[in-house]
Design a protein around this motif. Structure first.
Motif, PDB file in Angstrom:
ATOM      1  N   GLY A   1     135.021  31.842  50.850  1.00 36.99           N
ATOM      2  CA  GLY A   1     135.020  30.915  51.979  1.00 36.99           C
ATOM      3  C   GLY A   1     134.826  31.623  53.299  1.00 36.99           C
ATOM      4  N   SER A   2     133.766  32.424  53.417  1.00 38.07           N
ATOM      5  CA  SER A   2     133.505  33.145  54.655  1.00 38.07           C
ATOM      6  C   SER A   2     132.471  32.395  55.487  1.00 38.07           C
ATOM      7  CB  SER A   2     133.025  34.566  54.364  1.00 38.07           C
ATOM      8  OG  SER A   2     131.816  34.533  53.651  1.00 38.07           O
ATOM      9  N   ARG A   3     132.460  32.699  56.772  1.00 38.47           N
ATOM     10  CA  ARG A   3     131.529  32.035  57.677  1.00 38.47           C
ATOM     11  C   ARG A   3     130.123  32.588  57.557  1.00 38.47           C
ATOM     12  NH1 ARG A   3     135.996  32.872  61.212  1.00 38.47           N
ATOM     13  NH2 ARG A   3     134.910  34.670  62.004  1.00 38.47           N
ATOM     14  N   GLY A   4     129.985  33.809  57.123  1.00 31.25           N
ATOM     15  CA  GLY A   4     128.663  34.414  57.032  1.00 31.25           C
ATOM     16  C   GLY A   4     128.126  34.786  58.403  1.00 31.25           C
ATOM     17  N   ARG A   5     126.964  35.361  58.424  1.00 30.31           N
ATOM     18  CA  ARG A   5     126.385  35.826  59.684  1.00 30.31           C
ATOM     19  C   ARG A   5     126.128  34.681  60.656  1.00 30.31           C
ATOM     20  NH1 ARG A   5     124.118  39.303  55.876  1.00 30.31           N
ATOM     21  NH2 ARG A   5     124.591  41.473  56.321  1.00 30.31           N
ATOM     22  N   GLU A   6     125.687  33.534  60.129  1.00 31.03           N
ATOM     23  CA  GLU A   6     125.344  32.417  61.025  1.00 31.03           C
ATOM     24  C   GLU A   6     126.571  31.808  61.668  1.00 31.03           C
ATOM     25  OE1 GLU A   6     126.706  30.391  57.426  1.00 31.03           O
ATOM     26  OE2 GLU A   6     125.484  32.165  57.750  1.00 31.03           O
TER      27      GLU A   6
ATOM     28  N   ARG B   1     133.822  25.636  52.194  1.00 27.36           N
ATOM     29  CA  ARG B   1     132.882  26.647  52.690  1.00 27.36           C
ATOM     30  C   ARG B   1     132.360  27.515  51.545  1.00 27.36           C
ATOM     31  NH1 ARG B   1     129.901  27.404  57.355  1.00 27.36           N
ATOM     32  NH2 ARG B   1     128.709  29.235  56.809  1.00 27.36           N
ATOM     33  N   GLY B   2     133.233  27.851  50.607  1.00 24.80           N
ATOM     34  CA  GLY B   2     132.807  28.656  49.463  1.00 24.80           C
ATOM     35  C   GLY B   2     131.734  27.957  48.641  1.00 24.80           C
ATOM     36  N   TYR B   3     131.917  26.655  48.395  1.00 23.52           N
ATOM     37  CA  TYR B   3     130.913  25.901  47.642  1.00 23.52           C
ATOM     38  C   TYR B   3     129.636  25.725  48.458  1.00 23.52           C
ATOM     39  CZ  TYR B   3     134.487  24.931  44.145  1.00 23.52           C
ATOM     40  OH  TYR B   3     135.456  25.051  43.175  1.00 23.52           O
ATOM     41  N   GLU B   4     129.766  25.553  49.770  1.00 22.68           N
ATOM     42  CA  GLU B   4     128.572  25.484  50.621  1.00 22.68           C
ATOM     43  C   GLU B   4     127.810  26.806  50.558  1.00 22.68           C
ATOM     44  OE1 GLU B   4     129.851  24.532  54.585  1.00 22.68           O
ATOM     45  OE2 GLU B   4     130.589  22.562  53.995  1.00 22.68           O
ATOM     46  N   ASN B   5     128.532  27.925  50.633  1.00 23.62           N
ATOM     47  CA  ASN B   5     127.888  29.239  50.553  1.00 23.62           C
ATOM     48  C   ASN B   5     127.170  29.408  49.217  1.00 23.62           C
ATOM     49  OD1 ASN B   5     128.830  29.920  53.076  1.00 23.62           O
ATOM     50  ND2 ASN B   5     130.508  31.177  52.332  1.00 23.62           N
ATOM     51  N   ARG B   6     127.796  28.942  48.147  1.00 21.86           N
ATOM     52  CA  ARG B   6     127.175  29.021  46.831  1.00 21.86           C
ATOM     53  C   ARG B   6     125.899  28.209  46.825  1.00 21.86           C
ATOM     54  NH1 ARG B   6     126.350  25.485  44.177  1.00 21.86           N
ATOM     55  NH2 ARG B   6     128.135  24.304  44.825  1.00 21.86           N
ATOM     56  N   GLY B   7     125.919  27.039  47.441  1.00 17.57           N
ATOM     57  CA  GLY B   7     124.724  26.204  47.530  1.00 17.57           C
ATOM     58  C   GLY B   7     123.599  26.902  48.284  1.00 17.57           C
ATOM     59  N   LEU B   8     123.932  27.609  49.352  1.00 20.75           N
ATOM     60  CA  LEU B   8     122.923  28.356  50.107  1.00 20.75           C
ATOM     61  C   LEU B   8     122.327  29.476  49.253  1.00 20.75           C
ATOM     62  CD1 LEU B   8     124.733  28.604  53.564  1.00 20.75           C
ATOM     63  CD2 LEU B   8     122.764  27.159  52.988  1.00 20.75           C
ATOM     64  N   ALA B   9     123.169  30.142  48.487  1.00 24.43           N
ATOM     65  CA  ALA B   9     122.679  31.209  47.607  1.00 24.43           C
ATOM     66  C   ALA B   9     121.745  30.642  46.544  1.00 24.43           C
ATOM     67  CB  ALA B   9     123.857  31.935  46.955  1.00 24.43           C
ATOM     68  N   LEU B  10     122.082  29.480  46.010  1.00 23.48           N
ATOM     69  CA  LEU B  10     121.213  28.836  45.017  1.00 23.48           C
ATOM     70  C   LEU B  10     119.867  28.461  45.631  1.00 23.48           C
ATOM     71  CD1 LEU B  10     123.825  26.551  43.262  1.00 23.48           C
ATOM     72  CD2 LEU B  10     122.613  28.478  42.206  1.00 23.48           C
ATOM     73  N   GLU B  11     119.920  27.872  46.825  1.00 22.87           N
ATOM     74  CA  GLU B  11     118.683  27.482  47.506  1.00 22.87           C
ATOM     75  C   GLU B  11     117.775  28.676  47.732  1.00 22.87           C
ATOM     76  OE1 GLU B  11     119.435  25.337  51.111  1.00 22.87           O
ATOM     77  OE2 GLU B  11     120.714  23.879  50.088  1.00 22.87           O
ATOM     78  N   ALA B  12     118.367  29.828  48.022  1.00 20.48           N
ATOM     79  CA  ALA B  12     117.582  31.029  48.301  1.00 20.48           C
ATOM     80  C   ALA B  12     116.750  31.468  47.102  1.00 20.48           C
ATOM     81  CB  ALA B  12     118.504  32.167  48.738  1.00 20.48           C
TER      82      ALA B  12
ATOM     83  N   ARG C   1     134.797  20.508  45.452  1.00 19.02           N
ATOM     84  CA  ARG C   1     133.739  20.692  44.448  1.00 19.02           C
ATOM     85  C   ARG C   1     132.915  19.414  44.313  1.00 19.02           C
ATOM     86  NH1 ARG C   1     136.508  22.301  39.567  1.00 19.02           N
ATOM     87  NH2 ARG C   1     136.843  20.095  39.306  1.00 19.02           N
ATOM     88  N   LYS C   2     133.575  18.266  44.318  1.00 15.33           N
ATOM     89  CA  LYS C   2     132.855  16.991  44.173  1.00 15.33           C
ATOM     90  C   LYS C   2     131.907  16.723  45.339  1.00 15.33           C
ATOM     91  CE  LYS C   2     136.163  14.672  41.214  1.00 15.33           C
ATOM     92  NZ  LYS C   2     137.164  13.612  41.098  1.00 15.33           N
ATOM     93  N   LYS C   3     132.201  17.284  46.521  1.00 12.46           N
ATOM     94  CA  LYS C   3     131.299  17.116  47.665  1.00 12.46           C
ATOM     95  C   LYS C   3     129.982  17.859  47.461  1.00 12.46           C
ATOM     96  CE  LYS C   3     134.774  16.500  51.286  1.00 12.46           C
ATOM     97  NZ  LYS C   3     135.324  17.053  52.528  1.00 12.46           N
ATOM     98  N   CYS C   4     129.999  18.874  46.632  1.00  4.27           N
ATOM     99  CA  CYS C   4     128.814  19.721  46.455  1.00  4.27           C
ATOM    100  C   CYS C   4     128.008  19.407  45.211  1.00  4.27           C
ATOM    101  CB  CYS C   4     129.246  21.191  46.415  1.00  4.27           C
ATOM    102  SG  CYS C   4     129.898  21.752  47.988  1.00  4.27           S
TER     103      CYS C   4
ATOM    104  N   LEU D   1     139.970  31.830  48.093  1.00  4.45           N
ATOM    105  CA  LEU D   1     139.150  31.239  47.037  1.00  4.45           C
ATOM    106  C   LEU D   1     137.820  31.978  46.946  1.00  4.45           C
ATOM    107  CD1 LEU D   1     138.597  27.655  46.131  1.00  4.45           C
ATOM    108  CD2 LEU D   1     136.601  28.895  46.920  1.00  4.45           C
ATOM    109  N   GLU D   2     137.338  32.125  45.723  1.00  7.23           N
ATOM    110  CA  GLU D   2     136.016  32.679  45.482  1.00  7.23           C
ATOM    111  C   GLU D   2     135.404  31.900  44.308  1.00  7.23           C
ATOM    112  OE1 GLU D   2     134.134  36.931  44.120  1.00  7.23           O
ATOM    113  OE2 GLU D   2     135.748  36.935  45.609  1.00  7.23           O
ATOM    114  N   ALA D   3     134.122  31.585  44.428  1.00  9.19           N
ATOM    115  CA  ALA D   3     133.449  30.828  43.371  1.00  9.19           C
ATOM    116  C   ALA D   3     132.206  31.572  42.911  1.00  9.19           C
ATOM    117  CB  ALA D   3     133.058  29.439  43.877  1.00  9.19           C
ATOM    118  N   GLU D   4     131.929  31.504  41.615  1.00 11.84           N
ATOM    119  CA  GLU D   4     130.699  32.055  41.074  1.00 11.84           C
ATOM    120  C   GLU D   4     130.065  31.008  40.188  1.00 11.84           C
ATOM    121  OE1 GLU D   4     131.695  35.603  38.891  1.00 11.84           O
ATOM    122  OE2 GLU D   4     132.764  34.495  37.367  1.00 11.84           O
TER     123      GLU D   4
END
Length: 108
Positions: free
Chosen positions: A9-14, A32-43, A73-76, A100-103
């Motif tokens: 659940g980190s903010r990341g560079r942005e 935030r962790g699930y959002e970050n995972r979504g960004l990684a998937l999109e990449a 999780r349901k939001k993502c 929290l950390e998600a993979e």
């Protein structure tokens, strides 16, 4: 097959440089962790519907945390394509403020 591991659940560079989001707030870090995972998937050209397995690690997991994390999780994820998932309580993560950390494993 693609892997999106270590999405905390980190903010990341942005968001101001990689610090954690919501110190002490499991729900906010989960979102935030699930959002970050979504960004990684999109990449890599994937989306949440491509995820077939999700592991979530929660520091000092309590019953109420599972409900809070479940709501995030349901939001993502589309409720029609929820992946197999495991939530595990751990004593700590790499940084003290991370709760929290998600993979994720996705089939692309």
């Amino acid at each position: 097959m693609g892997y999106a591991g270590g999405r905390a659940g980190s903010r990341g560079r942005e968001g101001g440089g990689g610090g954690r989001a919501g110190k002490g707030a499991t729900g906010l870090q989960a979102e935030r962790g699930y959002e970050n995972r979504g960004l990684a998937l999109e990449a890599v050209g994937a989306s949440p519907s491509d995820v077939v397995k999700l592991n979530t690690y929660v520091v000092n997991l309590k019953p109420e945390d599972s409900r809070t994390v479940g709501r995030a999780r349901k939001k993502c994820f589309d409720s029609d394509s929820l992946p197999a998932s495991t939530m595990v309580g751990v004593t700590s993560l790499v940084l003290p403020d991370f709760l929290l950390e998600a993979e994720a494993v996705a089939i692309i």
